[in-house]
Design an enzyme around this catalytic site. Structure first.
Site, PDB file in Angstrom:
ATOM      1  N   LYS A 224       0.775  -1.168   0.050  1.00  0.00           N
ATOM      2  CA  LYS A 224      -0.100   0.111  -0.092  1.00  0.00           C
ATOM      3  C   LYS A 224       0.994   1.298  -0.011  1.00  0.00           C
ATOM      4  CE  LYS A 224      -4.297  -2.027   1.475  1.00  0.00           C
ATOM      5  NZ  LYS A 224      -5.432  -2.174   2.408  1.00  0.00           N
ATOM      6  N   ARG A 264      -3.182 -10.206   5.034  1.00  0.00           N
ATOM      7  CA  ARG A 264      -3.575 -10.202   3.558  1.00  0.00           C
ATOM      8  C   ARG A 264      -2.570  -9.718   2.466  1.00  0.00           C
ATOM      9  NH1 ARG A 264      -6.150  -7.279  -0.332  1.00  0.00           N
ATOM     10  NH2 ARG A 264      -7.960  -8.376  -1.667  1.00  0.00           N
TER      11      ARG A 264
END
Length: 297
Positions: A224, A264
């Site tokens: 991210k 994840r």
């Protein structure tokens, strides 16, 4: 809701933080640029992630990157369901990443064991009743609105306190809608209506999240933007998403040490190693102290 981080009714139990591998069946994912858009390639990718150490595979057919617009229902179904079915037939544990009840229903019919809804059941009023009826585990993520304008919603006086309060409200809505608490997993929503500093503050507060919201915690930091910011340093250029996997594994180790139920990730091997090391350290810390002089040399 006194449930340990390792217990989610309807899923296997792992004696450590689990690793959820990501398969984006989309042409516009921020992380892989559509490499797995073809269903056959997506299935191969899921099998590869399992071989690399992933415990379950999260299949999604709609990009939720900042600024993304939604795909229509028929297209999302076309992307997701065949991949879920093929992976399940090959013995893979599968979750479905969707905000649509119709897609969740079709995926569960195809064998998915978990529904991962980034809206926490808020985008589709039919989602919570569907999950309650099917009695499957449900990931409730912190969410303030659709991806197209979520950056404008990253305004907090106290990001940790507000995320906890808003997640608590989402949990209450899910339970009121008939979902058993022992089937709920929480996700603080890193990168969703949050800037880099806010993401880091939430990671630093995982212990507080677990203490105040005693449900299993999913940490989804993989590749991210905030990791790109950290790696770039002041005034630097962030590395591309696919060059953030070592940083992702570092977060996986931190999340596992903080008691997360799962991480994840887009690449499984390094994070699978990281969570196992974190578990080994935890076990060592809980064993008897070594008397002075033992183990030297």
């Amino acid at each position: 809701m006194s449930i340990s981080h390792g217990q989610v009714t309807g899923l296997p139990r792992w004696d450590r933080c689990a690793v959820m591998g990501v398969v984006n069946v989309t042409p516009d994912s921020f992380s892989d640029g559509g490499r797995w858009f073809d269903p056959e390639l997506a299935v191969k990718r899921g099998l590869h992630l399992v071989a690399e150490g992933a415990d379950l595979i999260d299949v999604g057919g709609e990009s939720t990157r900042p600024g993304a617009t939604r795909v229509d229902e028929a297209e999302e179904l076309r992307r997701v369901v065949p991949v879920v079915r093929d992976l399940v037939e090959r013995g893979v544990l599968v979750s479905v990443d969707t905000m649509r009840a119709s897609v969740a229903e079709a995926a569960v019919d195809a064998g998915a064991l978990l529904v991962n809804d980034v809206s926490g059941g808020r985008a589709d009023p039919a989602m919570i009743p569907l999950v309650a009826e099917r009695a499957v585990p449900f990931v409730v993520m912190h969410w303030r609105g659709q991806s197209v304008d979520m950056n404008d919603r990253a305004v907090y006086a106290d990001v940790v306190g507000e995320v906890i309060d808003e997640l608590r409200a989402s949990v209450a809505a899910a339970v009121a809608g008939g979902i058993a608490p022992e089937r709920l997993v929480l996700d603080p929503g890193l990168g969703f209506a949050k800037n880099a500093d806010q993401d880091l503050a939430l990671l630093a507060a995982l212990g507080r999240l677990r203490a105040e919201l005693p449900l299993p915690l999913l940490v989804a930091a993989s590749r991210k933007r905030f990791l790109g910011r950290v790696l770039a340093g002041p005034g630097g250029t962030p590395p591309p998403a696919r060059e953030r996997d070592a940083a992702t594994a570092a977060v996986s180790a931190l999340a596992a040490a903080a008691g997360a139920w799962a991480v994840r990730v887009h690449e499984a091997r390094a994070s699978a190693d990281a969570v196992r090391v974190a578990r080994a350290v935890e076990r060592a810390g809980s064993s008897r102290e070594i008397p002075d002089g033992e183990g030297a040399g």
